[in-house]
Write an enzyme that holds these catalytic residues in place. Sequence first.
Site, mmCIF file in Angstrom:
data_model
loop_
_atom_site.group_PDB
_atom_site.id
_atom_site.type_symbol
_atom_site.label_atom_id
_atom_site.label_comp_id
_atom_site.label_asym_id
_atom_site.label_seq_id
_atom_site.Cartn_x
_atom_site.Cartn_y
_atom_site.Cartn_z
ATOM 1 N N ASP A 145 25.044 72.161 8.728
ATOM 2 C CA ASP A 145 24.753 71.019 7.874
ATOM 3 C C ASP A 145 24.323 69.828 8.727
ATOM 4 O OD1 ASP A 145 25.601 68.402 6.421
ATOM 5 O OD2 ASP A 145 25.631 69.912 4.825
ATOM 6 N N ASP A 155 7.213 81.232 -5.724
ATOM 7 C CA ASP A 155 7.066 80.271 -4.636
ATOM 8 C C ASP A 155 5.893 80.599 -3.721
ATOM 9 O OD1 ASP A 155 8.471 77.948 -4.410
ATOM 10 O OD2 ASP A 155 9.956 78.694 -3.011
ATOM 11 N N HIS A 196 16.933 62.781 2.655
ATOM 12 C CA HIS A 196 18.168 62.021 2.864
ATOM 13 C C HIS A 196 18.504 61.703 4.318
ATOM 14 C CE1 HIS A 196 18.979 62.444 -1.364
ATOM 15 N NE2 HIS A 196 18.877 63.750 -1.282
ATOM 16 N N GLU A 220 10.853 71.020 -7.994
ATOM 17 C CA GLU A 220 10.363 72.342 -8.378
ATOM 18 C C GLU A 220 10.617 72.624 -9.848
ATOM 19 O OE1 GLU A 220 11.970 73.279 -4.077
ATOM 20 O OE2 GLU A 220 12.462 71.873 -5.696
ATOM 21 N N ARG A 280 24.336 66.654 8.164
ATOM 22 C CA ARG A 280 25.284 65.534 8.188
ATOM 23 C C ARG A 280 26.393 65.785 9.208
ATOM 24 N NH1 ARG A 280 25.848 66.089 1.806
ATOM 25 N NH2 ARG A 280 25.837 68.233 2.621
ATOM 26 N N VAL A 299 17.189 67.539 3.447
ATOM 27 C CA VAL A 299 17.157 66.817 4.720
ATOM 28 C C VAL A 299 15.993 65.833 4.740
ATOM 29 C CG1 VAL A 299 16.955 67.040 7.221
ATOM 30 C CG2 VAL A 299 18.256 68.744 5.916
ATOM 31 N N GLY A 300 14.833 66.286 4.306
ATOM 32 C CA GLY A 300 13.658 65.418 4.306
ATOM 33 C C GLY A 300 13.846 64.157 3.486
ATOM 34 N N GLY A 346 15.164 71.524 4.118
ATOM 35 C CA GLY A 346 16.413 71.692 3.387
ATOM 36 C C GLY A 346 17.235 72.771 4.055
#
Length: 303
Positions: A188, A61, A240, A289, A190, A237-238, A115
């Site tokens: 989280d 990465d 959804h 990825e 959400r 997150v980005g 994320g």
Amino acid sequence: MGHRVVHGGARFRDPVLIDERVRGEIEALTPLAPLHNAPALEAIEQAQRTLPSVPHVAVFDTAFHARLPPEAATYAVPLRWAEEWGVRRYGFHGLSVRWAAERVRARRLVVCHLGGGCSVTAVRDGDSIDTTMGFSPLEGVPMTTRSGSLDPGAILYLLRERLLSLEELDQALEHHAGLKGLSGGSGDIRELEAAEAAGDKRAILALAVYVHRIAAAVASMTASLGGLDALVFTAGVGEHSSPIRRRVCERLGFLGLQLDHDANAAALADADIGAAGSSVRIVVVAAREDVVIARDVRALLTG
């Protein structure tokens, strides 16, 4: 078979066949990315036992950020720390950023990988020139359970005056900080968005801090690029959370971003969500990825 390894240090800039020496070097880097390298090593060992006749390849990465300009890669610390001990900025989420930069061709691009871990990266003509994560995946914007950047003086205070052990500090910063620490919940998004809607003050603050730091990071990356042509949101997150995308973009209106609110609310990656009058392209990109890893493995084994 390809394996994603988060921290390759300065040693690994390209995919490599995994042998005992490579495994040993990855293990030596585990203290720099304990949430990632240790599970990666376990997966490698299990895969090699299960498929002993198949070549195994490590893809790193950090590799995408290997050519960060010196001014972006260097900490203002004693020279010995950098030259002998490798204390510098390495950057992470390189596989995700690389995919996003291929999907959204722009001269001056900022990628928000949001994320469980979060980073914001400046990409010029396909190359990483600045990023928020540094020596380890702890630096940068707040994350689900990780703190993001923190004044070193606060850490010294906790060690000297509150007598936290190194293990306690490590556990707190890696597992009990970030959105989890701010909200008292799981971290989280959400859960936080639901709690915010119900008026929970800690959730309100947690999300305000999160959006504030992300928007500030995008502005910082824009300064590194000398302008902004496109902004990408990717990862869990980005991809959804339309409210997070909306709030970040609203803070960045001074850069010429204008969001199409209907497109943002309905976005399924890959999707453009900028309004017709936006001077900056705004795109939601699905993180892949796995595709980048597969291509690199194939190139190494067939090239």
